[in-house]
Motif scaffolding. Structure first.
Motif, PDB file in Angstrom:
ATOM      1  N   GLY A  44       0.800  -1.221   0.000  1.00 21.44           N
ATOM      2  CA  GLY A  44       0.000   0.000   0.000  1.00 21.44           C
ATOM      3  C   GLY A  44       0.827   1.263   0.000  1.00 21.44           C
ATOM      4  N   ARG A  45       2.120   1.145  -0.278  1.00 22.33           N
ATOM      5  CA  ARG A  45       3.014   2.306  -0.232  1.00 22.33           C
ATOM      6  C   ARG A  45       3.414   2.788  -1.625  1.00 22.33           C
ATOM      7  N   SER A  46       3.634   4.083  -1.722  1.00 17.35           N
ATOM      8  CA  SER A  46       4.148   4.689  -2.945  1.00 17.35           C
ATOM      9  C   SER A  46       5.605   4.273  -3.113  1.00 17.35           C
ATOM     10  N   ILE A  47       5.968   3.779  -4.319  1.00 18.43           N
ATOM     11  CA  ILE A  47       7.343   3.352  -4.548  1.00 18.43           C
ATOM     12  C   ILE A  47       8.063   4.236  -5.574  1.00 18.43           C
ATOM     13  N   HIS A  48       7.326   5.097  -6.256  1.00  9.61           N
ATOM     14  CA  HIS A  48       7.951   6.036  -7.196  1.00  9.61           C
ATOM     15  C   HIS A  48       7.024   7.226  -7.401  1.00  9.61           C
ATOM     16  N   VAL A  49       7.609   8.410  -7.444  1.00  8.36           N
ATOM     17  CA  VAL A  49       6.856   9.644  -7.647  1.00  8.36           C
ATOM     18  C   VAL A  49       7.278  10.252  -8.976  1.00  8.36           C
ATOM     19  N   MET A  50       6.285  10.608  -9.803  1.00 10.60           N
ATOM     20  CA  MET A  50       6.536  11.192 -11.129  1.00 10.60           C
ATOM     21  C   MET A  50       6.100  12.649 -11.129  1.00 10.60           C
ATOM     22  N   LYS A  51       7.061  13.548 -11.021  1.00 21.02           N
ATOM     23  CA  LYS A  51       6.791  14.990 -10.997  1.00 21.02           C
ATOM     24  C   LYS A  51       7.111  15.596 -12.346  1.00 21.02           C
ATOM     25  N   GLY A  52       6.649  16.809 -12.578  1.00 23.66           N
ATOM     26  CA  GLY A  52       6.981  17.528 -13.794  1.00 23.66           C
ATOM     27  C   GLY A  52       5.818  17.736 -14.739  1.00 23.66           C
ATOM     28  N   HIS A  53       4.646  17.254 -14.399  1.00 28.09           N
ATOM     29  CA  HIS A  53       3.472  17.493 -15.237  1.00 28.09           C
ATOM     30  C   HIS A  53       3.055  18.958 -15.123  1.00 28.09           C
ATOM     31  N   ALA A  54       2.619  19.538 -16.217  1.00 27.01           N
ATOM     32  CA  ALA A  54       2.224  20.944 -16.233  1.00 27.01           C
ATOM     33  C   ALA A  54       0.869  21.180 -15.575  1.00 27.01           C
ATOM     34  N   LYS A  55       0.007  20.184 -15.638  1.00 25.39           N
ATOM     35  CA  LYS A  55      -1.347  20.302 -15.076  1.00 25.39           C
ATOM     36  C   LYS A  55      -1.704  19.015 -14.361  1.00 25.39           C
ATOM     37  N   GLY A  56      -2.862  19.001 -13.734  1.00 23.40           N
ATOM     38  CA  GLY A  56      -3.335  17.810 -13.057  1.00 23.40           C
ATOM     39  C   GLY A  56      -3.441  16.614 -13.993  1.00 23.40           C
ATOM     40  N   ILE A  57      -3.266  15.434 -13.455  1.00 20.54           N
ATOM     41  CA  ILE A  57      -3.313  14.203 -14.239  1.00 20.54           C
ATOM     42  C   ILE A  57      -4.734  13.646 -14.193  1.00 20.54           C
ATOM     43  N   LEU A  58      -5.334  13.499 -15.355  1.00 17.15           N
ATOM     44  CA  LEU A  58      -6.707  13.012 -15.448  1.00 17.15           C
ATOM     45  C   LEU A  58      -6.793  11.584 -15.965  1.00 17.15           C
ATOM     46  N   SER A  59      -5.671  11.066 -16.481  1.00 16.20           N
ATOM     47  CA  SER A  59      -5.678   9.709 -17.013  1.00 16.20           C
ATOM     48  C   SER A  59      -4.281   9.111 -16.859  1.00 16.20           C
ATOM     49  N   CYS A  60      -4.225   7.801 -16.699  1.00 21.64           N
ATOM     50  CA  CYS A  60      -2.953   7.094 -16.641  1.00 21.64           C
ATOM     51  C   CYS A  60      -3.204   5.634 -16.996  1.00 21.64           C
ATOM     52  N   ALA A  61      -2.144   4.956 -17.411  1.00 23.09           N
ATOM     53  CA  ALA A  61      -2.291   3.553 -17.812  1.00 23.09           C
ATOM     54  C   ALA A  61      -0.935   2.882 -17.840  1.00 23.09           C
ATOM     55  N   PHE A  62      -0.947   1.562 -17.728  1.00 24.83           N
ATOM     56  CA  PHE A  62       0.252   0.766 -17.962  1.00 24.83           C
ATOM     57  C   PHE A  62       0.300   0.415 -19.442  1.00 24.83           C
ATOM     58  N   HIS A  63       1.486   0.463 -20.015  1.00 21.42           N
ATOM     59  CA  HIS A  63       1.694   0.023 -21.400  1.00 21.42           C
ATOM     60  C   HIS A  63       1.405  -1.470 -21.454  1.00 21.42           C
ATOM     61  N   PRO A  64       0.934  -1.990 -22.581  1.00 23.33           N
ATOM     62  CA  PRO A  64       0.660  -3.424 -22.692  1.00 23.33           C
ATOM     63  C   PRO A  64       1.865  -4.313 -22.370  1.00 23.33           C
ATOM     64  N   ASN A  65       3.101  -3.795 -22.543  1.00 16.61           N
ATOM     65  CA  ASN A  65       4.268  -4.615 -22.191  1.00 16.61           C
ATOM     66  C   ASN A  65       4.443  -4.741 -20.682  1.00 16.61           C
ATOM     67  N   GLY A  66       3.717  -3.943 -19.905  1.00 19.61           N
ATOM     68  CA  GLY A  66       3.739  -4.027 -18.452  1.00 19.61           C
ATOM     69  C   GLY A  66       4.893  -3.317 -17.779  1.00 19.61           C
ATOM     70  N   TYR A  67       5.802  -2.724 -18.567  1.00 25.42           N
ATOM     71  CA  TYR A  67       7.007  -2.115 -17.998  1.00 25.42           C
ATOM     72  C   TYR A  67       7.033  -0.597 -18.107  1.00 25.42           C
ATOM     73  N   GLN A  68       6.045  -0.004 -18.751  1.00 26.59           N
ATOM     74  CA  GLN A  68       6.014   1.442 -18.903  1.00 26.59           C
ATOM     75  C   GLN A  68       4.666   1.965 -18.460  1.00 26.59           C
ATOM     76  N   VAL A  69       4.686   3.256 -18.055  1.00 28.36           N
ATOM     77  CA  VAL A  69       3.472   3.921 -17.582  1.00 28.36           C
ATOM     78  C   VAL A  69       3.283   5.196 -18.394  1.00 28.36           C
ATOM     79  N   VAL A  70       2.035   5.521 -18.696  1.00 28.50           N
ATOM     80  CA  VAL A  70       1.687   6.765 -19.370  1.00 28.50           C
ATOM     81  C   VAL A  70       0.778   7.543 -18.445  1.00 28.50           C
ATOM     82  N   THR A  71       1.093   8.845 -18.269  1.00 27.71           N
ATOM     83  CA  THR A  71       0.226   9.717 -17.471  1.00 27.71           C
ATOM     84  C   THR A  71      -0.135  10.938 -18.301  1.00 27.71           C
TER      85      THR A  71
END
Length: 71
Positions: A44-71
Motif C-alpha cells: 500500500g506504499r508509494s514506490i515512485h513519484v513522477m513529478k513535472g506534469h504541467a497540469k493535473g493528471i486526469l488519465s494514466c495507464a500501464f503500457h501493454p508490455n507491463g514495464y512502462q506507464v503513461v500519465t
C-alpha cells in the motif's frame, strides 16, 4: 476495496485516477496535484513519484508490455 497508506508525505486527497497493473502487484495514480505515483499494492506504499506534469493528471495507464506507464 483498495487501501493506500497515507504515511508518506506525497499522498493527498486529490487523486483523480488509479489503474491497476495486470498482475495485480502495482498501481499507477494521478491527481490534481500534477504528480503521478507508482504504488506497491502488497504494502500500500508509494514506490515512485513522477513529478513535472504541467497540469493535473486526469488519465494514466500501464503500457501493454507491463514495464512502462503513461500519465
Amino acid at each position: 476495496m483498495l487501501k493506500i497508506k497515507n504515511d508518506d508525505s506525497y499522498y493527498n486527497d486529490k487523486m483523480t485516477i488509479l489503474r491497476k497493473h495486470r498482475d495485480g502487484s502495482l498501481a499507477v495514480s494521478g491527481g490534481l496535484d500534477a504528480i503521478g505515483r507508482l504504488w506497491d499494492l502488497r504494502t500500500g506504499r508509494s514506490i515512485h513519484v513522477m513529478k513535472g506534469h504541467a497540469k493535473g493528471i486526469l488519465s494514466c495507464a500501464f503500457h501493454p508490455n507491463g514495464y512502462q506507464v503513461v500519465t
